[in-house]
Scaffold this motif. Structure first.
Motif, short mmCIF file in Angstrom:
data_model
loop_
_atom_site.label_atom_id
_atom_site.label_comp_id
_atom_site.label_asym_id
_atom_site.label_seq_id
_atom_site.Cartn_x
_atom_site.Cartn_y
_atom_site.Cartn_z
N GLY A 120 49.16 -9.54 -8.41
CA GLY A 120 49.00 -10.92 -9.51
C GLY A 120 48.04 -10.65 -9.97
O GLY A 120 47.98 -12.43 -10.99
N ASP A 121 46.64 -9.80 -9.87
CA ASP A 121 45.56 -10.62 -10.35
C ASP A 121 45.16 -10.33 -11.91
O ASP A 121 46.57 -9.49 -11.96
CB ASP A 121 44.64 -8.81 -9.78
CG ASP A 121 44.17 -9.50 -8.91
OD1 ASP A 121 44.53 -10.47 -7.81
OD2 ASP A 121 43.26 -8.50 -7.80
N ALA A 122 44.72 -10.43 -12.44
CA ALA A 122 44.97 -10.57 -14.51
C ALA A 122 44.08 -9.26 -14.63
O ALA A 122 44.94 -8.56 -15.53
CB ALA A 122 44.15 -11.78 -14.86
N SER A 123 43.16 -8.92 -14.69
CA SER A 123 42.33 -7.61 -14.81
C SER A 123 42.00 -7.01 -13.67
O SER A 123 41.12 -8.07 -13.11
CB SER A 123 41.87 -7.94 -15.94
OG SER A 123 40.53 -8.95 -15.54
N PRO A 124 42.00 -5.67 -13.55
CA PRO A 124 40.75 -5.66 -12.76
C PRO A 124 39.45 -5.78 -12.69
O PRO A 124 38.57 -5.86 -13.75
CB PRO A 124 40.90 -3.88 -12.46
CG PRO A 124 41.29 -3.31 -14.12
CD PRO A 124 41.93 -4.84 -14.55
N LEU A 125 38.60 -5.44 -11.59
CA LEU A 125 36.71 -5.71 -11.58
C LEU A 125 36.20 -4.48 -11.24
O LEU A 125 36.44 -3.92 -10.67
CB LEU A 125 36.61 -6.92 -10.71
CG LEU A 125 37.56 -8.69 -10.99
CD1 LEU A 125 37.67 -9.50 -9.99
CD2 LEU A 125 37.08 -8.54 -12.30
N LEU A 126 34.81 -4.55 -11.58
CA LEU A 126 34.00 -4.03 -11.42
C LEU A 126 32.82 -4.31 -10.98
O LEU A 126 32.17 -5.43 -11.08
CB LEU A 126 33.14 -3.31 -12.31
CG LEU A 126 32.00 -2.34 -11.80
CD1 LEU A 126 32.55 -1.08 -11.52
CD2 LEU A 126 31.43 -1.63 -13.34
N GLN A 127 32.55 -3.99 -9.34
CA GLN A 127 31.46 -4.76 -8.81
C GLN A 127 30.86 -4.14 -8.32
O GLN A 127 30.21 -3.27 -7.82
CB GLN A 127 32.10 -5.42 -6.85
CG GLN A 127 33.54 -5.53 -7.13
CD GLN A 127 34.05 -5.66 -5.26
OE1 GLN A 127 33.39 -5.13 -4.33
NE2 GLN A 127 35.07 -6.92 -5.01
N LEU A 128 29.16 -5.12 -8.34
CA LEU A 128 27.60 -4.13 -8.18
C LEU A 128 27.15 -5.20 -6.89
O LEU A 128 27.11 -6.80 -7.21
CB LEU A 128 26.80 -4.65 -9.21
CG LEU A 128 25.41 -3.99 -8.98
CD1 LEU A 128 25.23 -3.01 -8.85
CD2 LEU A 128 24.81 -4.49 -10.13
N GLN A 129 26.97 -4.59 -5.92
CA GLN A 129 26.11 -4.78 -4.52
C GLN A 129 24.53 -4.69 -4.42
O GLN A 129 24.34 -3.23 -3.82
CB GLN A 129 27.03 -4.90 -3.27
CG GLN A 129 28.36 -4.81 -3.36
CD GLN A 129 29.34 -4.80 -2.06
OE1 GLN A 129 28.26 -4.40 -0.97
NE2 GLN A 129 30.76 -4.53 -1.55
N VAL A 130 24.55 -5.75 -4.81
CA VAL A 130 22.73 -5.52 -4.20
C VAL A 130 22.14 -5.82 -3.06
O VAL A 130 22.41 -6.97 -2.87
CB VAL A 130 21.68 -6.67 -5.87
CG1 VAL A 130 20.43 -5.92 -5.11
CG2 VAL A 130 22.12 -6.02 -6.57
N PRO A 131 21.52 -5.10 -1.88
CA PRO A 131 20.99 -5.36 -0.94
C PRO A 131 20.10 -6.29 -0.74
O PRO A 131 19.34 -6.83 -1.88
CB PRO A 131 20.78 -4.38 0.00
CG PRO A 131 20.24 -2.80 -1.30
CD PRO A 131 20.89 -4.52 -2.49
N LEU A 132 19.69 -7.30 0.43
CA LEU A 132 18.98 -8.46 0.07
C LEU A 132 18.01 -7.88 1.55
O LEU A 132 18.45 -7.51 2.67
CB LEU A 132 19.00 -9.76 0.96
CG LEU A 132 20.33 -9.78 -0.24
CD1 LEU A 132 20.70 -11.42 0.69
CD2 LEU A 132 19.23 -10.39 -1.39
N ASN A 133 16.43 -7.69 1.44
CA ASN A 133 15.52 -7.53 2.26
C ASN A 133 14.05 -8.85 2.53
O ASN A 133 13.98 -8.81 1.61
CB ASN A 133 14.60 -6.06 1.80
CG ASN A 133 14.73 -5.11 2.86
OD1 ASN A 133 14.11 -5.66 4.41
ND2 ASN A 133 13.71 -3.88 2.10
N ASN A 134 14.75 -9.08 3.57
CA ASN A 134 13.70 -9.28 3.96
C ASN A 134 13.07 -8.95 5.27
O ASN A 134 13.49 -8.91 6.70
CB ASN A 134 14.47 -11.32 5.15
CG ASN A 134 13.95 -12.52 5.34
OD1 ASN A 134 12.63 -12.26 5.29
ND2 ASN A 134 14.22 -13.36 5.93
#
Length: 851
Positions: free
Chosen positions: A186-200
């Motif tokens: 049922g999704d309208a269109s495919p997505l592209l994901q970008l995951q940026v890590p957090l460094n504390n």
């Protein structure tokens, strides 16, 4: 002044040598081959010219396609750079947000504001989500166009399996990671994901998840001039289209043509995503190029027409040569065919002179063609004794009065032997339609005549066997009154008509009927079963014909007649002597039953006398007492009336006992009527109770309530019950059971069997049972376990039960391994009432004990 002759130049010598060789080779060919080469040479020249035109076009088309491909490559790489720069810009913005979060300079509210600003400014960004190290969503903002299934809510955990691999990869590498998740239903269109890590402070603190719309990335990242010239699409690693609309595939049939250009396309991976996102462009076909050139088609058309005309000329010449060769081959073939056939052929002119004979006729008669051609009748292969008849047949043949089906003659070979032949005559017509004589074909029929004679002899033997049978045999087709076959006995009984056959079929009940199992099992047009009737078993029936005064056993079978029709064969055998013997055996059995009842009553005589002694003694006492009291005048009228009533009751009781015994032993014809089970059992119990009391045996009987009537002879069934109860009492007496264990139980209950509903009668005693060897021979005639027994009682009982369509059996009763009695049982079928309104007899009887 005369000029000197000049020497031939070297060029002339080079040209003259091949010319001489060519002339020599050409003159060495046969005229046929010269004609063939002369016709093929122009055709070859035209084809070579056409091939040159096609090659030139192909070269130009290939060069044009190469230029288009180079332009496409440059445009696609330019579009890839634009998309790459747009992704790197969004990546840098997300990395700045991740750096601010890691430095704790950005709170949730500010994160949402910055995410909202980025999403509204850049349409390819669909959602930005802050996920901590426990995979818990801290904050998220999405574009309005994102479907509800793709929204992420703050406070919820990341769903199991969702971006799990990418999340772990970003945590391990501590670098931005691109991924393309599987699209949900049922999704309208495919997505592209970008995951940026957090460094504390050197520790992993989660990721900033940015989700791009691949369709928007293609629409806003690709230059408009590229989108106008090409069909641009974004695909994944599995070549599935993620965004854009590809061109439909071209017809595979047209791809095989040499001038049809191939699909002009180019693809390149989009960095920094890598092979997971591929940019592909397909060029639109804007012109036909050289294919649309009128000059090319004009040259091609003229070349094709020239080639066609040359081919037509060559084919016409070839057909003329083939026709000439075919004429020679046809003549040779007809001659070979005439010499190879087994039928003799003879041609006569209008005067009867032989003008032609083939090899087969010469081989049949032994005369050669030279010896026969030109002869007039009589011919040498005519037998001398048949000259007159053969002359007459020849005159009929020459005058056109020959028989259509041919005629049979005898032919004499050259060595003097004779054979039978059949001649067929037809007029011989020439090419102008004029009759020039007669053509005669001769076939040797000696072997067919021998086979026909053998078949005739076999048929005569078969007919003699059927005529001598002592059974009537007739065959008639289904649905017709035609009699196909009838033997001698049938004709003696019924004549030569089909009436007797139909009478036997109808009276025996062997008419073919349609199957009732279902529509699929019958032919709707014929009304007959679809299973072949010829494979069915024969049906037997016994009928009586008053016209003949005979009992006949009728057997029927279906068969395929010689003409293919389905026929029915009926065989009727006279069984009158057998039926008379069976009737005599039945009369003997009835007399045996009467004798058995007399024997039974003889054995019960003492008990009967004791039973009659009681009412007679009571009558005597009542009469003596009344006489004494009357003489003394001491009796009143009431006492006298009471004494007379008791006397009459005792006399009535004695009369009933005598009548019951008389009816039991009376000889009569079997009379099956609707019998009341309760009354029948009660009569048998009263008769057997006398014998059981003499042996000090207790009788218990039970009759089920509302038993329907049965069709039976009451006296015969009472005889069976009395015999079984008496045998039980004698078995108890032989076993010497104590008084508490001396009992016989009679039960009558309904039962359901394979044959339907029945009434079961069972007699159970407490004797010592039956030995195994006795059980095997229990119902045999003249077999008895009693020293004084005749061995007829149980055999007659079983015969009586089976004559009522019932069954009888016996079995021992066990208590563990010890035999504690025996049980005889038999059942009778319920009466088949014609009127459904007949009320069933309802008798309720409770168990009672007779001492």
């Amino acid at each position: 002044m005369d000029s000197m002759p000049t020497a031939p130049s070297s060029t002339a010598l080079i040209v003259a040598a091949p010319t001489r060789w060519w002339r020599k080779w050409w003159r060495g060919l046969s005229p046929t081959r010269q004609d063939r080469f002369a016709a093929l040479a122009p055709l070859a020249a035209v084809l070579m010219f056409l091939a040159a035109i096609v090659a030139a076009f192909w070269y130009l088309r290939a060069e044009e396609a190469e230029r288009e491909q180079e332009a496409l490559r440059r445009d696609v790489e330019y579009a890839q750079q634009r998309v790459r720069l747009r992704l790197l810009e969004r990546q840098e913005q997300l990395m700045r947000i991740a750096r601010d979060i890691s430095n704790q300079e950005l709170e949730r509210a500010e994160f949402v504001n910055r995410a909202e600003a980025l999403i509204s400014q850049y349409p390819e960004l669909q959602a930005i989500t802050w996920i901590d190290e426990r995979r818990k969503i801290r904050a998220s903002h999405a574009a309005p166009t994102l479907s509800s299934q793709q929204l992420r809510v703050a406070g919820e955990l990341l769903k199991p399996g969702e971006t799990a691999d990418t999340y772990g990869l970003a945590r391990d590498l501590q670098q931005p990671v691109y991924a393309q998740p599987a699209a949900a239903k049922g999704d309208a269109s495919p997505l592209l994901q970008l995951q940026v890590p957090l460094n504390n402070q050197g520790k992993f603190a989660g990721v900033v998840l940015g989700e791009y719309s691949i369709d928007s990335l293609l629409r806003y990242g690709t230059p408009t001039e590229v989108l106008a010239r090409y069909a641009v699409t974004l695909m994944d690693a599995r070549n599935q289209v993620l965004a854009g609309t590809p061109l439909p595939p071209r017809n595979p049939a047209t791809q095989l043509l040499p001038w049809t250009p191939k699909a002009n396309e180019y693809e390149v991976p989009v960095s920094p995503v890598g092979n997971g996102l591929v940019l592909r462009a397909q060029a639109y076909r804007t012109s036909l190029g050289v294919v649309g050139s009128g000059l090319f088609w004009l040259v091609g058309t003229l070349s094709a027409m020239t080639a066609w005309m040359l081919i037509a000329t060559w084919r016409h010449t070839r057909r003329r040569m083939q026709a000439q060769q075919a004429l020679v081959a046809e003549t040779n073939f007809r001659r070979a065919m005439e010499n190879s056939i087994l039928t003799g052929m003879r041609a006569l002119d209008m005067e009867g002179r032989i003008t032609y004979v083939n090899a087969a006729l010469c081989q049949m008669t032994g005369w050669s063609e030279a010896e026969l051609v030109g002869l007039k009748p009589p011919y040498p292969y005519w037998p001398k004794e048949d000259h007159e008849s053969l002359h007459a047949k020849l005159r009929d043949e020459l005058s056109g009065r020959s028989v259509t089906g041919g005629f049979q003659v005898r032919v004499q070979r050259k060595n003097g032997t004779l054979f039978d032949a059949r001649l067929y005559v037809s007029p011989l017509i020439d090419a102008h339609g004029q009759q020039t004589g007669w053509m005669t074909s001769m076939t040797d029929i000696t072997e067919p005549n021998r086979v026909r004679q053998q078949l005739t002899a076999a048929h005569e033997r078969f007919t003699i066997v059927l005529e001598s049978l002592d059974a009537s045999v007739s065959v008639a087709p289904l649905g017709s009154e035609e009699l196909l076959f009838a033997n001698k006995l049938y004709r003696q009984w019924f004549g030569s008509q089909t009436a007797g056959h139909l009478q036997l079929v109808a009276q025996a009940g062997v008419l073919p009927v349609a199957s009732n199992s279902g529509v699929d099992d019958e032919d709707g047009l014929m009304g007959l079963p679809t299973d072949p009737l010829t494979s069915a078993r024969s049906e037997n029936a016994e009928i009586y014909l008053p016209d003949l005064g005979k009992w006949l056993e009728v057997r029927s079978r279906y068969l395929n007649w010689v003409d293919g029709r389905l026929a029915q064969m009926v065989i009727a055998t006279d069984i009158t002597p057998r039926r008379l013997a069976e009737e005599q055996a039945e009369r003997q059995a009835e007399r045996a039953q009467s004798v058995s009842r007399l024997i039974t009553m003889g054995e019960m005589a003492s008990s009967v006398a004791h039973e009659l002694n009681q009412p007679l003694t009571a009558i005597n006492n009542y009469c003596s007492g009344m006489v004494s009291r009357i003489q003394s005048g001491q009796i009143t009228e009431e006492a006298l009336l009471s004494a007379l009533q008791k006397t009459a009751h005792q006399a009535q009781r004695a009369g009933q006992i005598i009548q019951r015994i008389r009816a039991f032993v009376k000889k009569s014809e079997p009379n099956r009527t609707l019998a009341d089970v309760h009354s029948m059992v009660s009569e048998a119990v009263e008769l057997a109770d006398i014998e059981l009391r003499r042996h000090n045996v207790r009788l218990t009987h039970y009759i089920a309530a509302r038993l329907p009537p049965v069709m039976a002879d009451t006296i015969l069934i009472e005889q069976v019950l009395v015999n079984l109860m008496k045998n039980g009492a004698e078995s108890i007496q032989q076993a010497q059971r104590p008084p508490s264990g001396r009992s016989v139980e009679l039960r009558v209950v309904p039962k359901q069997t394979e044959e339907g509903e029945v009434v079961e009668f069972s007699v159970q005693d407490t004797g010592k049972g039956l030995a195994p060897e006795v059980l095997e021979r229990l119902f045999e005639a003249f077999f008895s376990t009693k020293q004084e027994g005749m061995g007829m009682g149980l055999n007659l009982c079983r015969s009586i039960v089976e004559s009522h369509q019932g069954r009888m059996q016996a079995q021992n009763i066990y208590n563990g391994t010890e035999v504690v009695g025996c049980r005889f049982s038999f059942w009778l079928p319920l009466a088949k009432l014609a009127d459904d309104t007949t009320n069933s007899v309802a008798n309720e009887q409770t168990p009672r004990t007779i001492a």
